[in-house]
Motif scaffolding. Structure first.
Motif, PDB file in Angstrom:
ATOM      1  N   HIS A  19       0.818  -1.211   0.000  1.00 31.31           N
ATOM      2  CA  HIS A  19       0.000   0.000   0.000  1.00 31.31           C
ATOM      3  C   HIS A  19       0.858   1.269   0.000  1.00 31.31           C
ATOM      4  CE1 HIS A  19      -3.521   2.450   0.776  1.00 31.31           C
ATOM      5  NE2 HIS A  19      -2.852   3.058   1.741  1.00 31.31           N
ATOM      6  N   TYR A  20       1.923   1.265   0.798  1.00 34.63           N
ATOM      7  CA  TYR A  20       2.682   2.496   0.974  1.00 34.63           C
ATOM      8  C   TYR A  20       3.881   2.624   0.043  1.00 34.63           C
ATOM      9  CZ  TYR A  20      -0.043   3.336   5.164  1.00 34.63           C
ATOM     10  OH  TYR A  20      -1.077   3.563   6.024  1.00 34.63           O
ATOM     11  N   PHE A  21       4.443   1.504  -0.399  1.00 34.33           N
ATOM     12  CA  PHE A  21       5.689   1.581  -1.143  1.00 34.33           C
ATOM     13  C   PHE A  21       5.594   1.064  -2.572  1.00 34.33           C
ATOM     14  CE2 PHE A  21       6.823   1.168   3.353  1.00 34.33           C
ATOM     15  CZ  PHE A  21       7.521   2.347   3.517  1.00 34.33           C
ATOM     16  N   ALA A  22       4.655   0.210  -2.852  1.00 33.80           N
ATOM     17  CA  ALA A  22       4.566  -0.352  -4.196  1.00 33.80           C
ATOM     18  C   ALA A  22       3.611   0.481  -5.043  1.00 33.80           C
ATOM     19  CB  ALA A  22       4.107  -1.818  -4.136  1.00 33.80           C
ATOM     20  N   THR A  23       3.322  -0.043  -6.209  1.00 31.52           N
ATOM     21  CA  THR A  23       2.445   0.682  -7.120  1.00 31.52           C
ATOM     22  C   THR A  23       1.001   0.593  -6.651  1.00 31.52           C
ATOM     23  OG1 THR A  23       2.330  -1.303  -8.444  1.00 31.52           O
ATOM     24  CG2 THR A  23       3.965   0.346  -9.074  1.00 31.52           C
ATOM     25  N   SER A  24       0.149   1.356  -7.297  1.00 29.52           N
ATOM     26  CA  SER A  24      -1.249   1.431  -6.887  1.00 29.52           C
ATOM     27  C   SER A  24      -1.980   0.131  -7.206  1.00 29.52           C
ATOM     28  CB  SER A  24      -1.923   2.592  -7.603  1.00 29.52           C
ATOM     29  OG  SER A  24      -1.256   3.799  -7.326  1.00 29.52           O
ATOM     30  N   LEU A  25      -3.008  -0.156  -6.397  1.00 25.13           N
ATOM     31  CA  LEU A  25      -3.865  -1.302  -6.640  1.00 25.13           C
ATOM     32  C   LEU A  25      -5.083  -0.836  -7.417  1.00 25.13           C
ATOM     33  CD1 LEU A  25      -3.818  -2.758  -3.025  1.00 25.13           C
ATOM     34  CD2 LEU A  25      -2.183  -3.142  -4.852  1.00 25.13           C
ATOM     35  N   ILE A  26      -5.483  -1.592  -8.414  1.00 29.87           N
ATOM     36  CA  ILE A  26      -6.605  -1.155  -9.227  1.00 29.87           C
ATOM     37  C   ILE A  26      -7.610  -2.278  -9.389  1.00 29.87           C
ATOM     38  CG2 ILE A  26      -5.131   0.432 -10.515  1.00 29.87           C
ATOM     39  CD1 ILE A  26      -5.345  -1.492 -12.873  1.00 29.87           C
ATOM     40  N   GLU A  27      -8.800  -1.903  -9.785  1.00 25.27           N
ATOM     41  CA  GLU A  27      -9.855  -2.819 -10.166  1.00 25.27           C
ATOM     42  C   GLU A  27     -10.534  -2.209 -11.389  1.00 25.27           C
ATOM     43  OE1 GLU A  27     -12.025  -5.094  -7.621  1.00 25.27           O
ATOM     44  OE2 GLU A  27     -10.847  -4.741  -5.821  1.00 25.27           O
ATOM     45  N   PRO A  28     -11.367  -2.864 -12.162  1.00 25.05           N
ATOM     46  CA  PRO A  28     -11.954  -4.168 -11.891  1.00 25.05           C
ATOM     47  C   PRO A  28     -11.021  -5.322 -12.196  1.00 25.05           C
ATOM     48  CG  PRO A  28     -12.726  -3.331 -13.972  1.00 25.05           C
ATOM     49  CD  PRO A  28     -11.867  -2.252 -13.383  1.00 25.05           C
ATOM     50  N   SER A  29     -11.570  -6.534 -12.087  1.00 24.30           N
ATOM     51  CA  SER A  29     -10.761  -7.726 -12.277  1.00 24.30           C
ATOM     52  C   SER A  29     -10.335  -7.865 -13.739  1.00 24.30           C
ATOM     53  CB  SER A  29     -11.558  -8.964 -11.854  1.00 24.30           C
ATOM     54  OG  SER A  29     -11.974  -8.848 -10.516  1.00 24.30           O
ATOM     55  N   LEU A  30      -9.306  -8.690 -13.918  1.00 18.88           N
ATOM     56  CA  LEU A  30      -8.815  -8.966 -15.268  1.00 18.88           C
ATOM     57  C   LEU A  30      -9.829  -9.783 -16.058  1.00 18.88           C
ATOM     58  CD1 LEU A  30      -5.129  -9.848 -14.368  1.00 18.88           C
ATOM     59  CD2 LEU A  30      -5.869  -7.894 -15.720  1.00 18.88           C
ATOM     60  N   ARG A  31      -9.730  -9.680 -17.390  1.00 14.02           N
ATOM     61  CA  ARG A  31     -10.594 -10.435 -18.285  1.00 14.02           C
ATOM     62  C   ARG A  31      -9.750 -11.264 -19.249  1.00 14.02           C
ATOM     63  NH1 ARG A  31     -14.065  -5.590 -20.686  1.00 14.02           N
ATOM     64  NH2 ARG A  31     -11.920  -4.810 -20.832  1.00 14.02           N
ATOM     65  N   ARG A  32     -10.352 -12.267 -19.845  1.00 11.13           N
ATOM     66  CA  ARG A  32      -9.656 -13.115 -20.805  1.00 11.13           C
ATOM     67  C   ARG A  32      -9.179 -12.268 -21.988  1.00 11.13           C
ATOM     68  NH1 ARG A  32     -13.115 -16.834 -21.253  1.00 11.13           N
ATOM     69  NH2 ARG A  32     -12.071 -18.484 -20.070  1.00 11.13           N
ATOM     70  N   GLY A  33      -7.876 -12.432 -22.335  1.00 16.29           N
ATOM     71  CA  GLY A  33      -7.286 -11.683 -23.435  1.00 16.29           C
ATOM     72  C   GLY A  33      -6.547 -10.429 -23.011  1.00 16.29           C
ATOM     73  N   ASP A  34      -6.678 -10.018 -21.738  1.00 17.98           N
ATOM     74  CA  ASP A  34      -5.961  -8.831 -21.265  1.00 17.98           C
ATOM     75  C   ASP A  34      -4.454  -9.090 -21.249  1.00 17.98           C
ATOM     76  OD1 ASP A  34      -8.283  -7.480 -20.958  1.00 17.98           O
ATOM     77  OD2 ASP A  34      -8.361  -7.618 -18.769  1.00 17.98           O
ATOM     78  N   SER A  35      -3.687  -8.064 -21.596  1.00 18.20           N
ATOM     79  CA  SER A  35      -2.229  -8.146 -21.519  1.00 18.20           C
ATOM     80  C   SER A  35      -1.766  -7.706 -20.127  1.00 18.20           C
ATOM     81  CB  SER A  35      -1.582  -7.261 -22.583  1.00 18.20           C
ATOM     82  OG  SER A  35      -1.892  -7.722 -23.876  1.00 18.20           O
ATOM     83  N   VAL A  36      -0.842  -8.455 -19.561  1.00 18.44           N
ATOM     84  CA  VAL A  36      -0.307  -8.135 -18.235  1.00 18.44           C
ATOM     85  C   VAL A  36       1.214  -8.284 -18.266  1.00 18.44           C
ATOM     86  CG1 VAL A  36      -2.370  -8.806 -16.942  1.00 18.44           C
ATOM     87  CG2 VAL A  36      -0.642 -10.534 -17.486  1.00 18.44           C
ATOM     88  N   TYR A  37       1.845  -7.688 -17.271  1.00 19.33           N
ATOM     89  CA  TYR A  37       3.291  -7.797 -17.111  1.00 19.33           C
ATOM     90  C   TYR A  37       3.584  -8.444 -15.767  1.00 19.33           C
ATOM     91  CZ  TYR A  37       3.684  -4.602 -21.072  1.00 19.33           C
ATOM     92  OH  TYR A  37       3.597  -4.021 -22.309  1.00 19.33           O
ATOM     93  N   LEU A  38       4.331  -9.528 -15.798  1.00 21.18           N
ATOM     94  CA  LEU A  38       4.758 -10.181 -14.573  1.00 21.18           C
ATOM     95  C   LEU A  38       6.060  -9.540 -14.118  1.00 21.18           C
ATOM     96  CD1 LEU A  38       4.632 -12.310 -12.380  1.00 21.18           C
ATOM     97  CD2 LEU A  38       5.601 -13.964 -13.975  1.00 21.18           C
ATOM     98  N   VAL A  39       6.008  -8.836 -12.984  1.00 20.52           N
ATOM     99  CA  VAL A  39       7.164  -8.125 -12.445  1.00 20.52           C
ATOM    100  C   VAL A  39       7.554  -8.775 -11.130  1.00 20.52           C
ATOM    101  CG1 VAL A  39       8.068  -5.899 -11.682  1.00 20.52           C
ATOM    102  CG2 VAL A  39       6.361  -5.998 -13.519  1.00 20.52           C
ATOM    103  N   GLY A  40       8.803  -9.193 -11.026  1.00 21.07           N
ATOM    104  CA  GLY A  40       9.237  -9.831  -9.795  1.00 21.07           C
ATOM    105  C   GLY A  40      10.704 -10.172  -9.821  1.00 21.07           C
ATOM    106  N   LEU A  41      11.091 -11.093  -8.937  1.00 21.36           N
ATOM    107  CA  LEU A  41      12.484 -11.510  -8.826  1.00 21.36           C
ATOM    108  C   LEU A  41      12.637 -12.924  -9.368  1.00 21.36           C
ATOM    109  CD1 LEU A  41      13.281 -10.246  -5.204  1.00 21.36           C
ATOM    110  CD2 LEU A  41      13.761  -9.092  -7.363  1.00 21.36           C
ATOM    111  N   ASN A  42      13.696 -13.148 -10.132  1.00 20.66           N
ATOM    112  CA  ASN A  42      13.960 -14.493 -10.616  1.00 20.66           C
ATOM    113  C   ASN A  42      14.813 -15.244  -9.606  1.00 20.66           C
ATOM    114  OD1 ASN A  42      16.542 -13.458 -10.929  1.00 20.66           O
ATOM    115  ND2 ASN A  42      16.407 -13.303 -13.167  1.00 20.66           N
ATOM    116  N   ARG A  43      15.287 -16.423  -9.998  1.00 20.74           N
ATOM    117  CA  ARG A  43      16.062 -17.258  -9.072  1.00 20.74           C
ATOM    118  C   ARG A  43      17.355 -16.592  -8.637  1.00 20.74           C
ATOM    119  NH1 ARG A  43      16.501 -23.427 -10.710  1.00 20.74           N
ATOM    120  NH2 ARG A  43      14.254 -23.133 -10.358  1.00 20.74           N
ATOM    121  N   SER A  44      17.894 -15.713  -9.455  1.00 21.06           N
ATOM    122  CA  SER A  44      19.121 -14.989  -9.108  1.00 21.06           C
ATOM    123  C   SER A  44      18.849 -13.690  -8.358  1.00 21.06           C
ATOM    124  CB  SER A  44      19.919 -14.684 -10.388  1.00 21.06           C
ATOM    125  OG  SER A  44      20.222 -15.861 -11.100  1.00 21.06           O
TER     126      SER A  44
END
Length: 403
Positions: A19-44
């Motif tokens: 809530h305080y440090f990451a990006t904003s949370l949004i709605e509504p929910s995702l739908r089939r066919g929507d493009s998304v970006y997976l952002v995170g940490l890999n094994r390294s």
């Protein structure tokens, strides 16, 4: 996990971080066919971003019971993508502007290869952000509930109202073969043309209010005459009960059972999410009240529900005399132990070297009686209690030999 620790504390810390440090949370929910970006940490442990497309935004998560009671996600819809990123890549799903739409987390399940062979299997799916944001809003706005220490700040934690029943979806085409009328099939399709299913009761939590009325196989058609098609509908109905001042915590449900449509007032339960906050180590075994994973199996002893043995120590009296995990202790020397407090009162009166008669009930419902010899020199009786206001555990010796 053998002892259910207050995991809600860590969940709240993570939510506040988002809530305080990451990006904003949004709605509504995702739908089939929507493009998304997976952002995170890999094994390294390097930050990575990968683009993908949603193939199914509302897949019902199916995780079967394990050999022994342990936490598993139920009544949850998850997000599936067209790309398999592997189990080592976790993070969040965002839109092109970097706003969080879902968490990308892992789930554990057991896969049975034969009667005696099982293996843990891990799968990664998207968790819709509303499941986090709704609880988070209550925490930030100052919900009514017990005070807990979160990152050095005392905050009231919300009490969540839930229907303690495990549900699963059944296609409307199959529900029609069970006798569901065409009128209800059309009403459910109009409400949700995407899912086209009805929720059925798989089991109820032992000791819950829902257990008193709901039965296995019941179809949940509506709440307050409004058609129900997904888990979120039931969650919203439970939340609306808290908004009404005159609510008694009951859902007015329309149920289809054995070819008949019936109306029921089904009670809900309030939970704080803290898990186990009190445990006792007696004769080398860990004793606690029945946690959620145990109650989810649908059985508790009739004698006041007893106290549950979660684990034992090797070489202890419990190990030598056969007081193992997956048992409830319901009597000690003929005295009932319906809860942890009464259990402590009984065991603190037992002396070193005394032979103790213990009556137990196994997880499969089979009763047994055994005798063990207490050893307070090497295996003193002690307890752990969690204080939510200080976010710390406190150990106290109930009885032992000095020196």
């Amino acid at each position: 996990m053998l002892i259910r620790v207050p995991y809600f504390q860590y969940f709240c810390c993570y939510c506040l971080f988002i809530h305080y440090f990451a990006t904003s949370l949004i709605e509504p929910s995702l739908r089939r066919g929507d493009s998304v970006y997976l952002v995170g940490l890999n094994r390294s442990q390097h930050a990575t971003s990968r683009k993908s497309t949603v193939t199914n935004p509302c897949t019902a998560l199916k995780i079967g019971s394990a050999n022994s009671p342990r936490y598993r996600a139920i009544n949850m819809e998850v997000i599936e993508l067209d790309t398999d990123f592997g189990i080592s890549f976790s993070g969040v799903l965002t839109n092109e502007n970097g706003k969080v739409q879902a968490l990308w987390g892992s789930f554990s399940t057991q896969v049975k290869y034969s009667c005696n062979t099982t293996q843990d299997h891990q799968l990664v799916r998207g968790i819709p952000i509303y499941s986090i944001s709704e609880v988070l809003d209550k925490i930030v706005s100052g919900a009514k509930g017990p005070v807990s220490l979160i990152n050095g700040v005392k905050r009231p934690m919300p009490l969540l109202r839930v229907l303690e029943a495990e549900l699963y979806p059944t296609l409307l085409s199959k529900a029609r073969s069970y006798g569901l009328s065409d009128e209800w099939v059309k009403a459910l399709v109009r409400k949700d043309p995407l899912r086209r299913h009805v929720l059925r009761v798989k089991s109820c939590f032992a000791g819950s209010k829902a257990e008193l009325l709901l039965q296995q196989g019941d179809m949940i058609l509506a709440i307050k005459k409004e058609p129900i098609t997904c888990f979120r509908d039931i969650e919203k109905a439970c939340q609306e009960l808290d908004m009404s001042d005159d609510s008694v915590g009951e859902l007015n449900m329309t149920i289809f059972r054995q070819g008949q449509e019936i109306e029921l007032l089904v009670g809900t339960d309030l939970r704080d999410g803290n898990g186990t906050t009190h445990m006792v180590n007696w004769c080398g075994c860990i004793v606690q009240d029945s946690h959620t994973a145990v109650r989810l199996l649908g059985f508790l002893p009739e004698e006041g529900h007893g106290v549950y043995v979660a684990r034992w120590d090797h070489g202890s009296p419990a190990n030598r005399y056969g007081l193992y995990a997956l048992h409830w202790i319901i009597e000690i020397n003929g005295k009932l132990t319906p809860d942890l407090e009464s259990f402590v009162e009984v065991v603190k009166g037992l002396e070193h070297g005394e032979f103790v008669r213990v009556k137990t009930v196994h997880l499969n419902g089979k009763p047994a009686v055994m005798t063990l010899k207490q050893d307070l020199h090497y295996w003193p009786t002690w307890e752990l209690k969690f204080n939510s206001e200080t976010a710390s555990w406190h150990r106290r010796t109930i009885k032992g030999l000095v020196g």
